[in-house]
Design an enzyme around this catalytic site. Sequence first.
Site, mmCIF file in Angstrom:
data_model
loop_
_atom_site.group_PDB
_atom_site.id
_atom_site.type_symbol
_atom_site.label_atom_id
_atom_site.label_comp_id
_atom_site.label_asym_id
_atom_site.label_seq_id
_atom_site.Cartn_x
_atom_site.Cartn_y
_atom_site.Cartn_z
ATOM 1 C CG ASN A 9 -8.914 -17.735 -0.441
ATOM 2 O OD1 ASN A 9 -9.919 -16.610 -0.484
ATOM 3 N ND2 ASN A 9 -7.643 -17.312 -0.636
ATOM 4 C CG ASN A 11 -10.970 -13.144 -0.782
ATOM 5 O OD1 ASN A 11 -11.866 -12.319 -0.819
ATOM 6 N ND2 ASN A 11 -10.137 -13.133 0.237
ATOM 7 C CG ASP A 67 -0.645 -24.304 -5.726
ATOM 8 O OD1 ASP A 67 -1.277 -24.120 -4.394
ATOM 9 O OD2 ASP A 67 0.478 -24.256 -5.760
ATOM 10 C CG PHE A 167 -7.514 -12.698 -2.638
ATOM 11 C CD1 PHE A 167 -6.606 -13.923 -2.464
ATOM 12 C CD2 PHE A 167 -8.280 -12.640 -3.516
ATOM 13 C CE1 PHE A 167 -6.686 -14.709 -3.203
ATOM 14 C CE2 PHE A 167 -8.374 -13.529 -4.781
ATOM 15 C CZ PHE A 167 -7.590 -14.834 -4.268
ATOM 16 N N GLY A 168 -4.414 -11.312 -1.359
ATOM 17 C CA GLY A 168 -3.095 -11.421 -1.377
ATOM 18 C C GLY A 168 -2.244 -10.573 -1.737
ATOM 19 C CG ASP A 170 -4.471 -8.984 -6.130
ATOM 20 O OD1 ASP A 170 -3.577 -9.966 -6.337
ATOM 21 O OD2 ASP A 170 -5.688 -9.192 -6.208
ATOM 22 C CE LYS A 190 -7.301 -10.533 -8.953
ATOM 23 N NZ LYS A 190 -7.127 -10.643 -7.597
ATOM 24 N NE ARG A 196 -7.762 -18.276 -8.409
ATOM 25 C CZ ARG A 196 -6.982 -17.284 -7.841
ATOM 26 N NH1 ARG A 196 -7.497 -16.156 -7.981
ATOM 27 N NH2 ARG A 196 -5.745 -17.748 -7.163
#
Length: 218
Positions: A9, A11, A67, A167-168, A170, A190, A196
């Site tokens: 990924n 991102n 993860d 991303f995802g 969000d 963020k 994360r």
Amino acid sequence: MKIYLATGNENKKREVSQLFPEHTIVIPKDEGIAFDPEETGSTFYENSLIKAKALWEIVHSPVLADDSGICADALDGAPGIFSSRYAGPEFMRGRPDGKKISQSEQNSFLIQQITDSISAGKSQTRAAHYTCSMVLYMGGDRLFVVQETMEGQIISRAEDARGSGGFGYDPIFYLPELKKTAAELTAAQKNEISHRGKASRLLKKIADEILSAEEKNA
């Protein structure tokens, strides 16, 4: 020092590179490494360790793996570790053929499923959180683990999704205290509050000390 990040990924690579500026973050495809381990764990931690160990066996260098996923209270924590494969109420753990649906479809399904749960009286909340389990793997039994969350809620209508950052999920993950979705935050904002970002800062303290010692002794 070069740290391999166990993901494909881009991102995630961008976010982690911003969080570990003193180190060079490399993902497998940067070096032409085929990497797609089967994530058979039942928790975020187990899956992050599976990925870390799998890449270590190839590169034999420090590996960072994470993860992460979104957990909705109204769905008893789902989709959780299946967030990237989630395909609606009929395929909570992903489609049998392994094909992933688009992110916009995932967002719509998740919003509707939470709404249906509330309408059926099974839940009264749209609260949700992101979870990130991050592992720095050094080989053998040497590993360091941090797990963190970012709390928020899922918006009530797909058409209210906002923001082009992140991303995802969000654009549909709303942060009441900031009155913004996660996708409306700048990268710096963020990283300051995200699951994360918080996990990375804690693990970075360990990495800086451990990897600096490794370099001195090399």
